[in-house]
Structures are given as C-alpha cells and as structure tokens.
Design a protein around this motif. Sequence first.
Motif, PDB file in Angstrom:
ATOM      1  N   TRP A 183       0.822  -1.212   0.000  1.00 28.91           N
ATOM      2  CA  TRP A 183       0.000   0.000   0.000  1.00 28.91           C
ATOM      3  C   TRP A 183       0.856   1.262   0.000  1.00 28.91           C
ATOM      4  O   TRP A 183       0.642   2.175  -0.786  1.00 28.91           O
ATOM      5  CB  TRP A 183      -0.905  -0.021   1.230  1.00 28.91           C
ATOM      6  N   CYS A 243      -5.924  -1.085   7.642  1.00 25.53           N
ATOM      7  CA  CYS A 243      -7.062  -0.428   6.986  1.00 25.53           C
ATOM      8  C   CYS A 243      -7.794   0.502   7.951  1.00 25.53           C
ATOM      9  O   CYS A 243      -8.198   1.607   7.579  1.00 25.53           O
ATOM     10  CB  CYS A 243      -8.029  -1.477   6.441  1.00 25.53           C
ATOM     11  N   ALA A 244      -7.944   0.073   9.201  1.00 26.24           N
ATOM     12  CA  ALA A 244      -8.674   0.876  10.183  1.00 26.24           C
ATOM     13  C   ALA A 244      -7.923   2.149  10.536  1.00 26.24           C
ATOM     14  O   ALA A 244      -8.520   3.227  10.655  1.00 26.24           O
ATOM     15  CB  ALA A 244      -8.932   0.054  11.445  1.00 26.24           C
ATOM     16  N   VAL A 267      -5.825   3.849   8.700  1.00 28.03           N
ATOM     17  CA  VAL A 267      -5.933   4.775   7.567  1.00 28.03           C
ATOM     18  C   VAL A 267      -7.340   5.358   7.483  1.00 28.03           C
ATOM     19  O   VAL A 267      -7.523   6.572   7.280  1.00 28.03           O
ATOM     20  CB  VAL A 267      -5.566   4.058   6.257  1.00 28.03           C
ATOM     21  N   THR A 268      -8.354   4.519   7.644  1.00 36.26           N
ATOM     22  CA  THR A 268      -9.744   4.973   7.535  1.00 36.26           C
ATOM     23  C   THR A 268     -10.103   5.956   8.647  1.00 36.26           C
ATOM     24  O   THR A 268     -10.717   7.001   8.399  1.00 36.26           O
ATOM     25  CB  THR A 268     -10.699   3.773   7.578  1.00 36.26           C
ATOM     26  N   ILE A 269      -9.733   5.637   9.876  1.00 38.82           N
ATOM     27  CA  ILE A 269     -10.040   6.522  11.002  1.00 38.82           C
ATOM     28  C   ILE A 269      -9.339   7.863  10.840  1.00 38.82           C
ATOM     29  O   ILE A 269      -9.893   8.919  11.168  1.00 38.82           O
ATOM     30  CB  ILE A 269      -9.668   5.824  12.329  1.00 38.82           C
ATOM     31  N   ASP A 270      -8.129   7.836  10.305  1.00 36.86           N
ATOM     32  CA  ASP A 270      -7.418   9.090  10.039  1.00 36.86           C
ATOM     33  C   ASP A 270      -8.159   9.919   8.996  1.00 36.86           C
ATOM     34  O   ASP A 270      -8.274  11.145   9.108  1.00 36.86           O
ATOM     35  CB  ASP A 270      -6.000   8.789   9.568  1.00 36.86           C
ATOM     36  N   LYS A 271      -8.672   9.268   7.958  1.00 38.20           N
ATOM     37  CA  LYS A 271      -9.422   9.985   6.930  1.00 38.20           C
ATOM     38  C   LYS A 271     -10.723  10.575   7.476  1.00 38.20           C
ATOM     39  O   LYS A 271     -11.221  11.583   6.962  1.00 38.20           O
ATOM     40  CB  LYS A 271      -9.726   9.045   5.757  1.00 38.20           C
ATOM     41  N   LEU A 272     -11.256   9.955   8.515  1.00 41.31           N
ATOM     42  CA  LEU A 272     -12.452  10.487   9.173  1.00 41.31           C
ATOM     43  C   LEU A 272     -12.110  11.611  10.144  1.00 41.31           C
ATOM     44  O   LEU A 272     -12.987  12.131  10.815  1.00 41.31           O
ATOM     45  CB  LEU A 272     -13.182   9.361   9.912  1.00 41.31           C
ATOM     46  N   SER A 319      -8.162   1.551  16.652  1.00 39.63           N
ATOM     47  CA  SER A 319      -8.106   0.537  15.600  1.00 39.63           C
ATOM     48  C   SER A 319      -7.678  -0.814  16.148  1.00 39.63           C
ATOM     49  O   SER A 319      -8.308  -1.845  15.887  1.00 39.63           O
ATOM     50  CB  SER A 319      -7.128   0.990  14.502  1.00 39.63           C
TER      51      SER A 319
END
Length: 415
Positions: free
Chosen positions: A270, A315-316, A318-323, A333
């Motif tokens: 990634w 994945c979590a 990265v996703t939580i950071d984007k939120l 996470s």
Amino acid sequence: MNELIEVKYALDTFYFLVTGALVLWMAAGFAMLESGLVRAKNTTEILTKNVVLFAIACTMYLLVGYHIMYSSDAGGFLPSLGFLIGAEHSVDDVVASGGDVYYSARSDFFFQVVFVATAMSIVSGAVAERMKLWAFLLFAVVMTGFIYPIQGYWKWGGGFLDAAGFQDFAGSGVVHLCGATAALAGVLLLGARKGKYGKNGAIYAIPGSNLPLATLGTFILWLGWLGFNGGSELKLSDIGEANAVAQVFVNTNAAACGGVIAALVLAKLWFRKADLTMALNGALAGLVAITAEPLAPSALGATLIGAVGGLLVVCAIVTIDKLRVDDPVGAISVHGVVGIWGLLAVPLSNSDASFGAQLLGIVTIFAWTFIASLIVWAIIKAVMGLRVTEEEEYEGVDLAECGMEAYPEFIGSKK
C-alpha cells in the motif's frame, strides 16, 4: 482438604498470581509503546498517566469494582453495589475453579484487577498530547470503578450476556473493545491535535519520538499477553488443563506473528515501504484478535485469525485518520476494530458460540461504554475542560502538566 487437593490449590493459586504479574508487566509495555509513539515534548506526561492510572484502577477496583463485577445475581442486568473484597472474603477463603479444585480468592482479585488497568491504559494513548492530565485521571476513577466493572459483570460475572451465550475467553470485548470505545468517546469530544489535519482533507503525519522504545513496549506487551490469555484458563493442575494452557500460549504467540506478517506485507504493498509502526500495531492486533478464543483454534487457525487482525488494523488506522479522528497510537483501531473481529471469529472454531450472541455482546459493550463514557467526558469538559491551551500544546504537555521534560539534554541551555 486432602493432600492432593492442597497441592492443586497451591499450584493453581501460584499460577494465577504469576500470570497476573505478567499482565501487570503489560503496564510497562503500554507506557513504553505510548511514550515512543508521541513527541518528545509529551513523554513525561504520558508516563505519568500510565503510572497513576494503574494505581487508580487498582484502588477503585478494590473499593467498588470487584464487588460490582462478581457479587451480583446470575443472569442479571443490574449489578449489586458494595465495597471491598474483604467484605465478603476472609484471607483464607477459596473459590471454585471447577470440580473439587480451588484457588485463593485473593489470587482471583489480583488477576482481575490488572485487567482493569489494561482497559484504562488503552484510553491513555488515544487522547495523548492534548488532554489535561487531571481530566484524564478523573475519568479513570469512573471508568475503572464503574463503567468497566458493570459490563464485565454482564459477561464474566455471570450476567445476562453470559446467560445469552456470549463468548469472550480473555477479553477481546470486555477489556479491549471497552477500552477502545471509552477512548473513542473521549477523542470525539477532545478533537484532533493542532496541525494534524489541514484544509481539503489534508492529513499530516506526526511521527513519534522513539521507535526503539515503542518496539520494546510491543515486545513487553507480547510477553505479558501470554499471562493475559494463559491465566484466563484459570487453572493448571491436571493434564487436561496443562495441555490447554500450552495450547493457549502457542495460539497467542502464533496470532501475534500472523498479525505482524500480514500488516507489514499490506503496508509494503500500500505505502511502498516497510512501515515499522504498522508492524508493531499488527502484532498487537493479532494478540487482540485471538484473545476472545485462544484455546479452540489450531495453531495455524490462530495464525490466520491474527493475520486478519493485522490486515484490519492497517485499513482501520488509515480509515479513522481519513475520518479526522486523531488517535496518536492507533489504539481505537487495534483494540476496538480488531476486538470486534476477535469476537466475531469465535464461532469459526468454537461450536458453542453463535454469531447472534457475539453480536449481542459487541453491541451491548459498545453502546454501554460509549454512552456512559461520553456522559462522563462531557461532564468533565463542562466542569474543568478536557484540553490544554493551544500554547501549552505547542510547548508540550510535559512542561504544562508535569513541569519537567523527559529528555532535557536535548534542549539547549537558556540564557
């Protein structure tokens, strides 16, 4: 007791105490991991939090938490209120550990109390670098004395979740999901660190100050987790239980290895780099994932469960950071998202578990902890505030909250 029973009693009590000591050692792991993943100017404060939260957790659990968790009606929803383990148990009391084998009630208390501190340690890293020290410690009083023990009673104290068939061997839900959910509620009210997020969705990395220390912390947690899961077997004094403990140790270690490998490979694919922090969180994710059921899977199955946890945590994060939910150490996470996965994975190897009961446990623990924590955090915010000032955050909470720096030799003399 006859002589054989006395030997078994002594052995199981000693095993309980030693594995509890291993879990206590996890407090050092959290302290090292978190201090390595924050900036140097915030190190003293986070070390202070980890030391003091442990003392608060042990004291509050002694005063009220243990009674709430283990002195209430079987299958119930509302726990009983009371004080002190000594109110019900004399020093030489014993509690059943299956059949005619017993272990000391004091060893049971010691083993349980270090779990409470573990749940509270999860909160520490998520709110790092911008929360007031005394606001955090005040929340620790309520969390360890009431919020954690109530949901712990529902499962481990024989409450309605246990009656419904919810399975959680060593605490993917009771400990890890609970701690992560309390952290999430605090982070949402606290807000992100200054400079973490910019306009148009920009996300700026804020590197930790000491990756060797973070790596040491991870290995300490890895070691302590063997006591976390192994001690949850509760006894060691016959062939079947000894074999079960050995299986739990093997599976716990295997899951951590699977988590490391999966997280590192995904990070390389990634991000095009072998990200150490993702590998460290992958190890912890594997450990969290197997904690709900470390006995039933094969060693290979445990490795795969841990590997899925390792993939999920990358994945979590990265996703939580984007939120735009700022979690400096990835605690939400690791312990929350992967805690849910660990609970859902139980029926894959344990025929006594059902997905329906597991979902009931997940929803109940999350809803109770989030709502209760949000209320407590909101009250603290209204009364004394949660956040340090912008100037104090810029200078570092070490000076603002503790009046000292962890690495004073790095700062030039002031003239």
